[in-house]
Design a protein around this motif. Structure first.
Motif, PDB file in Angstrom:
ATOM      1  N   PHE A   1      35.172  12.471 -54.895  1.00 22.83           N
ATOM      2  CA  PHE A   1      35.880  12.617 -53.617  1.00 22.83           C
ATOM      3  C   PHE A   1      34.856  12.801 -52.492  1.00 22.83           C
ATOM      4  O   PHE A   1      34.985  12.218 -51.418  1.00 22.83           O
ATOM      5  CB  PHE A   1      36.827  13.816 -53.671  1.00 22.83           C
ATOM      6  CG  PHE A   1      38.061  13.692 -52.806  1.00 22.83           C
ATOM      7  CD1 PHE A   1      38.107  12.894 -51.677  1.00 22.83           C
ATOM      8  CD2 PHE A   1      39.199  14.407 -53.130  1.00 22.83           C
ATOM      9  CE1 PHE A   1      39.254  12.798 -50.886  1.00 22.83           C
ATOM     10  CE2 PHE A   1      40.352  14.325 -52.346  1.00 22.83           C
ATOM     11  CZ  PHE A   1      40.378  13.528 -51.223  1.00 22.83           C
TER      12      PHE A   1
ATOM     13  N   LEU B   1      33.423   9.663 -50.752  1.00 23.80           N
ATOM     14  CA  LEU B   1      34.242   8.760 -49.947  1.00 23.80           C
ATOM     15  C   LEU B   1      33.806   8.663 -48.487  1.00 23.80           C
ATOM     16  O   LEU B   1      33.833   7.558 -47.922  1.00 23.80           O
ATOM     17  CB  LEU B   1      35.723   9.138 -50.046  1.00 23.80           C
ATOM     18  CG  LEU B   1      36.372   8.874 -51.408  1.00 23.80           C
ATOM     19  CD1 LEU B   1      37.856   9.228 -51.361  1.00 23.80           C
ATOM     20  CD2 LEU B   1      36.174   7.446 -51.871  1.00 23.80           C
TER      21      LEU B   1
ATOM     22  N   ILE C   1      33.658   5.013 -46.614  1.00 29.61           N
ATOM     23  CA  ILE C   1      34.782   4.624 -45.755  1.00 29.61           C
ATOM     24  C   ILE C   1      34.497   5.117 -44.341  1.00 29.61           C
ATOM     25  O   ILE C   1      34.571   6.319 -44.059  1.00 29.61           O
ATOM     26  CB  ILE C   1      36.106   5.206 -46.285  1.00 29.61           C
ATOM     27  CG1 ILE C   1      36.345   4.776 -47.741  1.00 29.61           C
ATOM     28  CG2 ILE C   1      37.266   4.773 -45.390  1.00 29.61           C
ATOM     29  CD1 ILE C   1      37.546   5.420 -48.402  1.00 29.61           C
TER      30      ILE C   1
ATOM     31  N   ILE D   1      36.654   7.689 -42.090  1.00 27.09           N
ATOM     32  CA  ILE D   1      36.631   9.144 -42.276  1.00 27.09           C
ATOM     33  C   ILE D   1      35.665   9.740 -41.259  1.00 27.09           C
ATOM     34  O   ILE D   1      34.475   9.463 -41.287  1.00 27.09           O
ATOM     35  CB  ILE D   1      36.222   9.519 -43.715  1.00 27.09           C
ATOM     36  CG1 ILE D   1      37.258   8.994 -44.721  1.00 27.09           C
ATOM     37  CG2 ILE D   1      36.049  11.029 -43.852  1.00 27.09           C
ATOM     38  CD1 ILE D   1      36.872   9.183 -46.176  1.00 27.09           C
TER      39      ILE D   1
ATOM     40  N   ARG E   1      43.545   6.163 -40.894  1.00 31.47           N
ATOM     41  CA  ARG E   1      44.243   6.526 -42.135  1.00 31.47           C
ATOM     42  C   ARG E   1      44.759   5.277 -42.832  1.00 31.47           C
ATOM     43  O   ARG E   1      44.677   5.160 -44.061  1.00 31.47           O
ATOM     44  CB  ARG E   1      45.387   7.482 -41.834  1.00 31.47           C
ATOM     45  CG  ARG E   1      46.152   7.900 -43.098  1.00 31.47           C
ATOM     46  CD  ARG E   1      47.386   8.705 -42.799  1.00 31.47           C
ATOM     47  NE  ARG E   1      48.244   8.018 -41.853  1.00 31.47           N
ATOM     48  CZ  ARG E   1      49.206   8.616 -41.161  1.00 31.47           C
ATOM     49  NH1 ARG E   1      49.426   9.915 -41.297  1.00 31.47           N
ATOM     50  NH2 ARG E   1      49.948   7.929 -40.325  1.00 31.47           N
TER      51      ARG E   1
ATOM     52  N   TYR F   1      41.957   3.789 -44.694  1.00 26.62           N
ATOM     53  CA  TYR F   1      41.537   4.634 -45.818  1.00 26.62           C
ATOM     54  C   TYR F   1      42.432   4.477 -47.051  1.00 26.62           C
ATOM     55  O   TYR F   1      41.942   4.306 -48.165  1.00 26.62           O
ATOM     56  CB  TYR F   1      41.546   6.095 -45.348  1.00 26.62           C
ATOM     57  CG  TYR F   1      41.507   7.142 -46.424  1.00 26.62           C
ATOM     58  CD1 TYR F   1      40.310   7.497 -47.040  1.00 26.62           C
ATOM     59  CD2 TYR F   1      42.663   7.819 -46.802  1.00 26.62           C
ATOM     60  CE1 TYR F   1      40.270   8.490 -48.002  1.00 26.62           C
ATOM     61  CE2 TYR F   1      42.631   8.809 -47.765  1.00 26.62           C
ATOM     62  CZ  TYR F   1      41.434   9.146 -48.365  1.00 26.62           C
ATOM     63  OH  TYR F   1      41.406  10.114 -49.325  1.00 26.62           O
ATOM     64  N   LEU F   2      43.741   4.546 -46.855  1.00 29.71           N
ATOM     65  CA  LEU F   2      44.658   4.586 -48.000  1.00 29.71           C
ATOM     66  C   LEU F   2      44.496   3.397 -48.959  1.00 29.71           C
ATOM     67  O   LEU F   2      44.385   3.609 -50.165  1.00 29.71           O
ATOM     68  CB  LEU F   2      46.102   4.729 -47.516  1.00 29.71           C
ATOM     69  CG  LEU F   2      46.420   6.086 -46.862  1.00 29.71           C
ATOM     70  CD1 LEU F   2      47.827   6.076 -46.268  1.00 29.71           C
ATOM     71  CD2 LEU F   2      46.258   7.224 -47.854  1.00 29.71           C
TER      72      LEU F   2
ATOM     73  N   HIS G   1      41.909   1.329 -49.060  1.00 32.90           N
ATOM     74  CA  HIS G   1      40.487   0.982 -49.209  1.00 32.90           C
ATOM     75  C   HIS G   1      40.102   0.973 -50.691  1.00 32.90           C
ATOM     76  O   HIS G   1      40.518   1.840 -51.473  1.00 32.90           O
ATOM     77  CB  HIS G   1      39.642   1.989 -48.438  1.00 32.90           C
ATOM     78  CG  HIS G   1      38.220   1.572 -48.256  1.00 32.90           C
ATOM     79  ND1 HIS G   1      37.290   1.642 -49.267  1.00 32.90           N
ATOM     80  CD2 HIS G   1      37.571   1.089 -47.165  1.00 32.90           C
ATOM     81  CE1 HIS G   1      36.131   1.214 -48.806  1.00 32.90           C
ATOM     82  NE2 HIS G   1      36.268   0.874 -47.534  1.00 32.90           N
TER      83      HIS G   1
ATOM     84  N   HIS H   1      38.789   4.250 -52.087  1.00 32.88           N
ATOM     85  CA  HIS H   1      39.835   5.260 -52.271  1.00 32.88           C
ATOM     86  C   HIS H   1      40.674   4.933 -53.499  1.00 32.88           C
ATOM     87  O   HIS H   1      41.003   5.811 -54.296  1.00 32.88           O
ATOM     88  CB  HIS H   1      40.724   5.356 -51.025  1.00 32.88           C
ATOM     89  CG  HIS H   1      41.837   6.336 -51.162  1.00 32.88           C
ATOM     90  ND1 HIS H   1      43.147   5.941 -51.215  1.00 32.88           N
ATOM     91  CD2 HIS H   1      41.837   7.689 -51.267  1.00 32.88           C
ATOM     92  CE1 HIS H   1      43.916   7.013 -51.350  1.00 32.88           C
ATOM     93  NE2 HIS H   1      43.145   8.083 -51.379  1.00 32.88           N
ATOM     94  N   GLN H   2      41.014   3.675 -53.663  1.00 33.75           N
ATOM     95  CA  GLN H   2      41.817   3.278 -54.815  1.00 33.75           C
ATOM     96  C   GLN H   2      41.061   3.499 -56.129  1.00 33.75           C
ATOM     97  O   GLN H   2      41.657   3.900 -57.132  1.00 33.75           O
ATOM     98  CB  GLN H   2      42.268   1.823 -54.673  1.00 33.75           C
ATOM     99  CG  GLN H   2      43.282   1.628 -53.563  1.00 33.75           C
ATOM    100  CD  GLN H   2      44.499   2.527 -53.732  1.00 33.75           C
ATOM    101  OE1 GLN H   2      45.140   2.551 -54.775  1.00 33.75           O
ATOM    102  NE2 GLN H   2      44.805   3.293 -52.695  1.00 33.75           N
TER     103      GLN H   2
ATOM    104  N   PHE I   1      38.884   5.873 -56.566  1.00 34.81           N
ATOM    105  CA  PHE I   1      38.948   7.326 -56.731  1.00 34.81           C
ATOM    106  C   PHE I   1      40.303   7.751 -57.305  1.00 34.81           C
ATOM    107  O   PHE I   1      40.369   8.597 -58.201  1.00 34.81           O
ATOM    108  CB  PHE I   1      38.686   8.031 -55.393  1.00 34.81           C
ATOM    109  CG  PHE I   1      38.930   9.493 -55.447  1.00 34.81           C
ATOM    110  CD1 PHE I   1      38.070  10.330 -56.142  1.00 34.81           C
ATOM    111  CD2 PHE I   1      40.028  10.052 -54.817  1.00 34.81           C
ATOM    112  CE1 PHE I   1      38.298  11.688 -56.224  1.00 34.81           C
ATOM    113  CE2 PHE I   1      40.261  11.411 -54.881  1.00 34.81           C
ATOM    114  CZ  PHE I   1      39.406  12.232 -55.586  1.00 34.81           C
ATOM    115  N   VAL I   2      41.378   7.164 -56.819  1.00 34.96           N
ATOM    116  CA  VAL I   2      42.715   7.472 -57.329  1.00 34.96           C
ATOM    117  C   VAL I   2      42.768   7.220 -58.842  1.00 34.96           C
ATOM    118  O   VAL I   2      43.358   8.001 -59.595  1.00 34.96           O
ATOM    119  CB  VAL I   2      43.796   6.661 -56.583  1.00 34.96           C
ATOM    120  CG1 VAL I   2      45.151   6.747 -57.278  1.00 34.96           C
ATOM    121  CG2 VAL I   2      43.903   7.140 -55.135  1.00 34.96           C
TER     122      VAL I   2
END
Length: 115
Positions: free
Chosen positions: A42, A45, A49, A52, A84, A87-88, A90, A93-94, A96-97
């Motif tokens: 985390f 990121l 990105i 952020i 945002r 980011y969502l 990106h 981020h994906q 990391f999810v």
């Protein structure tokens, strides 16, 4: 910078920023090394990105004992909703999810405009 009103509300002022709060409740059988990996990944990121603008995190230490099992909290700052929205979906981020999903029991997310 003033952002036009949206379905989620307008910024409080031209100096407002969009805060994205994320809290994790890890599975009871989550291994310490898996939790450490979530923390580490985390924290990477913001370097991946550009949207952020601010990033901080910490562990619950409230004496009120109302965290309901949530132990980790992150605060991500964006200049606006466009950031945002970048980011969502990106790729970083994906990715990391995908690391988080196997070890997290529950997630709490709330976004707000700073005042």
């Amino acid at each position: 910078m003033h952002t036009a009103p949206s379905a989620h509300g307008a910024p409080a002022s031209s100096t407002s920023v969009l805060r994205h709060v994320v809290a994790f409740k890890f599975k009871a059988d989550a291994k310490p090394e898996d939790i450490k990996r979530v923390e580490t990944e985390f924290a990477k990121l913001p370097s991946k990105i550009d949207a952020i603008k601010g990033f901080e995190w910490g562990l619950d230490n409230s004496p009120e004992k109302l965290a309901k099992g949530f132990t980790h909290c992150w605060l991500i700052t964006f200049a606006d909703e466009k950031g945002r929205d970048e980011y969502l979906p990106h790729a970083a981020h994906q990715e990391f999810v995908g690391i988080v999903k196997p070890v997290v029991d529950d997630v709490f997310v709330i976004d707000y405009w700073s005042k």
